[in-house]
Design a protein around this motif. Structure first.
Motif, PDB file in Angstrom:
ATOM      1  N   TYR A 130       1.942   1.905  -3.455  1.00 28.52           N
ATOM      2  CA  TYR A 130       0.646   2.446  -4.230  1.00 28.52           C
ATOM      3  C   TYR A 130       0.417   3.865  -3.948  1.00 28.52           C
ATOM      4  CZ  TYR A 130      -4.245   2.928  -5.580  1.00 28.52           C
ATOM      5  OH  TYR A 130      -5.465   3.278  -5.875  1.00 28.52           O
TER       6      TYR A 130
ATOM      7  N   SER B 183      -6.375  -0.278  -1.913  1.00 29.41           N
ATOM      8  CA  SER B 183      -5.876  -1.314  -1.005  1.00 29.41           C
ATOM      9  C   SER B 183      -6.877  -2.584  -1.064  1.00 29.41           C
ATOM     10  CB  SER B 183      -6.063  -0.559   0.276  1.00 29.41           C
ATOM     11  OG  SER B 183      -5.313   0.755   0.209  1.00 29.41           O
TER      12      SER B 183
ATOM     13  N   ALA C 234       0.848  -1.158  -0.013  1.00 28.84           N
ATOM     14  CA  ALA C 234      -0.004   0.013  -0.052  1.00 28.84           C
ATOM     15  C   ALA C 234       0.912   1.226  -0.094  1.00 28.84           C
ATOM     16  CB  ALA C 234      -0.836   0.003   1.136  1.00 28.84           C
TER      17      ALA C 234
END
Lengths: 346, 260
Positions: free
Chosen positions: B128, B165, B125
């Motif tokens: 990301y 997510s 995450a």
């Protein structure tokens, strides 16, 4: 320090480990010996908490590996069969990461990483990528990883596999030097390794413990038959039939004949000392008795004997001494080639 | 928690030791940038026309809203691109560790399963989030030359973060089912597409079924974020989705252990 009770592990229909029990005292080195696929790795994986057992119980440093896995793992260092390295990390990065997940407090991480690198002799490759290391170095980085958090118990799965002879000797010395402070279980299928490093041996075959003792005791007492080496000078005639005729003798194996001197290995029934009768038989023929000594089976022979007996049916094992002798002599002839292989390994 | 952070850090760095981080960040920024330019041109045309319409006496100059006409469609398109890119991040999480045998290190270290899973989740995450942060470079121009509503932009990005997510949590579960990264990537991709298709299927369904399907659809919940609305329903949806994905991962981790 390590207690294993009635451990059984099944994978579907296959039973990898079958009712194995043993224990290891503090500071001891236990050798876990067995052919490939005997269940060594599975037992070790249960001990390290990698997988749960189907039945039975294992405790490490007083903690049940299933009930209190984190506590047990905190006290265990484990070197799997293939060292678990991240190829893209440098040795130093890798060990620092391992220190973090093994719960080494941040303040002492640098020191612990340095100590373990020195102990495992990998300081010279500290800033090389793990993926670029030779097999020997990988193995040693794996060892450094296992030692990192200074665990009470070390579990080493074939720590010398794939090393060159010099590295094997170094690694054995290292392991020996670690005993005392650490309790060590190591697995191997190389026999001299056990004789040289371990204080106690558990021989496992097809998931079962077939013998457990010190290397010396195993060599002395676990021989299936008693063997005596005899050298006779007959001046020409064949001595084998005469020796065979002695009561209690089950088999006579001629090893060599040179200048009328015959060498035999005489196998007798267990617990039946035929040495006196052999001497009088030889003397009554008027031959010269040049040498007579008991033959102690090497670990290789015992190992082969035990693991091959196991492959016979249980009925055959319980059968007459004649039968078990047949198995034993097959084993000992196979052991000759095995012994040569083993020695060249060392 | 400290253990989870150690793993997250390792995961995050791991992305940068292979080309994957650079490739995904670069490609995502490029695609986002191209879409941005396309929507910006369209938006400029629209505003010119609106301005012209005012001159020609067609009900006076109309206001065009940069948030509704540029940022919202941009973020909606971006959410589809995210679907294509994130399987590349989640594919390695477990498959790689299993293949190289390092899973044995993690599972024999004094770690709890959730520490391993959360660590990997936060690592992915994190990357990301960095990927999204880079695309903000495009959006910044709107603030320099215009006056968009920053709260809507932030809500949109929060939505993208939650959406991604959710994808990651599902991708991690799938990555734990195989030792092969490519297989993990493709299955994740296929499953995410199916989730996206729920919207289309909903079009043909009866009223009740449509309600059910759109509620389940993972992208449907993103639309409000793109509009700038942070609705608790959607927060709960994404939170439950992520939790469910991570829960499946932990179950399959445990199942592996028993299977041996």
């Amino acid at each position: 320090m390590i207690e294993v009770q009635h451990l059984t592990k099944r994978y579907g229909q296959t039973t990898a480990v079958d009712d194995v029990s043993f224990s290891v005292a503090k500071g001891e080195i236990l050798g876990f010996l067995g052919p490939n696929g005997a269940g060594k790795t599975t037992t070790m994986r249960v001990l390290t908490g990698y997988m749960p057992a189907t039945h039975g119980k294992a405790t490490v440093a007083g903690y049940d590996v299933f009930e209190q896995p984190v506590e047990a793992k905190r006290r265990t260092g484990y070197l799997p069969e293939t060292p678990p390295l991240y190829p893209e990390m440098t040795v130093h990065e890798y060990l620092t990461f391992v220190a973090a997940i093994k719960g080494v407090p941040p303040a002492s991480r640098t020191r612990q990483v340095d100590t373990s690198m020195q102990t495992a002799r990998v300081t010279d490759v500290a800033y090389r990528r793990c993926g670029a290391l030779s097999k020997g170095y990988r193995q040693r980085v794996g060892l450094a990883q296992a030692l990192l958090h200074n665990p009470e118990v070390l579990i080493l799965d074939e720590p010398t596999a794939g090393l060159d002879p010099k590295q094997i000797i170094d690694t054995r010395e290292l392991i020996k030097s670690l005993a005392g402070d650490h309790t060590i279980v190591l697995s191997t299928h190389i026999l001299p390794e056990v004789a040289q490093t371990c204080q106690r041996v558990v021989i496992i075959n097809k998931g079962r413990v077939v013998a457990e003792d010190t290397p010396d005791n195993l060599t002395a007492s676990l021989a299936g038959v008693e063997a005596i080496y005899v050298q006779v000078d007959t001046g020409g005639g064949d001595a084998a039939p005469v020796l065979q005729g002695v009561t209690g003798v089950v088999r006579v194996v001629g090893t060599e004949a040179r200048d009328g001197r015959f060498s035999f290995e005489v196998h007798s029934e267990r617990g039946h000392d035929v040495r006196r009768d052999l001497v009088s038989a030889v003397v009554s023929q008027g031959w010269g008795l040049l040498e007579l000594r008991p033959v102690r089976l090497s670990l290789e022979e015992i190992f082969l004997q035990l693991t091959m007996e196991e492959s016979e049916s249980d009925a055959a094992r319980a059968a007459s001494s004649r039968d078990s002798d047949g198995v034993a002599s097959e084993a000992s002839s196979a052991a000759d080639s095995g012994a040569q292989g083993g020695n060249s390994d060392a | 928690m400290r253990n989870a952070l150690a793993i997250a850090r390792k995961e995050f760095r791991g992305y940068f030791t292979s080309p994957i981080a650079y490739a995904t960040i670069g490609l995502f920024a490029l695609i986002f940038g191209l879409m941005f330019v396309a929507f910006l041109r369209f938006f400029m045309e629209q505003s010119l026309r609106a301005g012209a319409g005012g001159q020609m006496g067609m009900g006076g100059p109309q206001t065009v809203n940069v948030n509704q006409m540029l940022i919202r469609p941009l973020l909606l398109q971006a959410s589809v691109v995210v679907l294509f890119v994130l399987p590349l991040l989640s594919m390695r999480t477990f498959a790689e560790e299993k293949r190289s045998g390092t899973m044995e290190l993690l599972l024999t270290s004094p770690l709890r399963d959730w520490e391993i899973i959360l660590g990997k989740f936060f690592g992915a995450a994190g990357l990301y989030a960095l990927m999204l942060a880079v695309t903000m470079l495009s959006v910044v121009w709107l603030f320099i030359y215009g006056n968009p509503e920053w709260r809507q932009v932030l809500a949109g990005y929060l939505g993208l973060l939650l959406l991604g997510s959710s994808f990651l949590s599902l991708g991690m579960f799938i990555s734990n089912l195989t030792q092969n990264q490519i297989v993990a990537c493709f299955i994740t991709f296929a499953v995410l597409l199916l989730l996206l298709l729920l919207n289309w299927v909903a079009e043909f369904a009866g009223p009740t079924m449509r309600e059910v399907l759109t509620t389940l659809s993972i992208t449907e919940h993103f639309d409000d974020f793109a509009k700038g609305v942070i609705d608790t329903r959607h927060l709960v949806y994404y939170a439950s989705f992520i939790f469910f994905g991570l829960f499946l991962t932990s179950r399959s981790l445990d199942a592996d252990r028993w299977r041996g």
